[in-house]
Structure formats: C-alpha cells, structure tokens
Design an enzyme around this catalytic site. Sequence first.
Site, PDB file in Angstrom:
ATOM      1  N   VAL A  30     121.534  -5.607 -10.032  1.00 38.98           N
ATOM      2  CA  VAL A  30     121.467  -4.223  -9.572  1.00 38.98           C
ATOM      3  C   VAL A  30     122.894  -3.714  -9.457  1.00 38.98           C
ATOM      4  CG1 VAL A  30     120.702  -2.683  -7.728  1.00 38.98           C
ATOM      5  CG2 VAL A  30     119.362  -4.708  -8.298  1.00 38.98           C
ATOM      6  N   GLU A  31     123.185  -2.649 -10.182  1.00 38.30           N
ATOM      7  CA  GLU A  31     124.510  -2.051 -10.124  1.00 38.30           C
ATOM      8  C   GLU A  31     124.660  -1.249  -8.843  1.00 38.30           C
ATOM      9  OE1 GLU A  31     127.149  -1.431 -12.585  1.00 38.30           O
ATOM     10  OE2 GLU A  31     126.370  -3.009 -13.886  1.00 38.30           O
ATOM     11  N   ASP A  32     125.662  -1.573  -8.047  1.00 37.56           N
ATOM     12  CA  ASP A  32     126.003  -0.815  -6.853  1.00 37.56           C
ATOM     13  C   ASP A  32     124.802  -0.486  -5.962  1.00 37.56           C
ATOM     14  OD1 ASP A  32     127.862   0.369  -5.182  1.00 37.56           O
ATOM     15  OD2 ASP A  32     127.680   2.330  -6.147  1.00 37.56           O
TER      16      ASP A  32
END
Length: 177
Positions: A30-32
């Site tokens: 999960v990005e950021d």
Amino acid sequence: SRASFAILSSGINAEYGHVCCDPLVHDITVEDPSVSFTRLRNFVDVLMCSELPSFQPDKLRGGFAKEMANDARDKFKITAIQAHKIYEILRLRATDLSNAEEYRAYRLEVKRRLNIPFQKEKKAMKKLQTFLNAKEYEAVLLSKSVENQHEFLEKSYRELELDYRKCIERISAHVDP
C-alpha cells in the site's frame, strides 16, 4: 467505532481472499497508507497470521525468522516488512510484561530494528568524511547528536508499543467478545 472497524476489516478480509488465490500476485503493498488504514491492516494481518504455525507463541520467543516472512507471503501475500511488524505485535502479546527480563528483551529487539536507519547513516557519515574538511565534518557531527538519536528511538518505541497494544486490545475483543 467498533462496528465500522469490523465492517472495514471484513472488506479487507474479502479482498485478501480474492487476491491470495491469484498466482500472479506476489504480495500486497500500500503506497502511503493513512494511520487508520495501517491500524486496520495490522488488525486483519495479526488475526490471519496468528493462525499460522510459524507465528505461534513458542516460535515467537525465538525471534523473527525467515519462515515467518515466507509463510505470511505464501499464504496471505504479506510483505516481509509487514510480516515483521505482525511478528512484533504477536510477540508483545505473548510477552509476560510482569517479567522484567522478558519485557526488556522484547523492547531491545524492537529498538534494534528502529535503530537500523541510524546505523546506515553512520556508514554514510564515514563516506562523507572523505569529502569534507575537518571543520565542515565537525559541524555535521554536532547536528547529529547521540542524545537526539536516543530520544528519537525512545519516542518512536513508545508510540509503536502504544499502537501495538491497541491492536492487541482489538484482537482480544474480537477473539474473546
């Protein structure tokens, strides 16, 4: 609220069920992510990994093992970094907090992991020393005091343990309603 947390965790569980069966998916990243999403993901991942043989209390006491990362990845497509976090949460849950030595060993293990960026920075500083004159290098060293590192590590550890304890409380409420 507890109800919305349960609904969201059911949604993540359903997505895991779909993705885990896909052989083209290696792991789930999960990005950021937001703080709320991270807490929810930790909850769901702890629930799932706590069923794996490699994440049982007797194995947790031996420290984080590659087998844990492999099992979490193979069964649930969880990254090694997330598997390590799940290990730390489950290890805290399995730690006898009234046993000073056992609790101290847990804290030191987590702090060693939190200290890794500082160790990498030390190596970079040694390289930097070859490019700066003595006065410039001394100025850089003064800005990176050991006291600041210790303060940062202690603060980071306390925040992390608080998050882990909240996750453990949610797990206990979910497992033992």
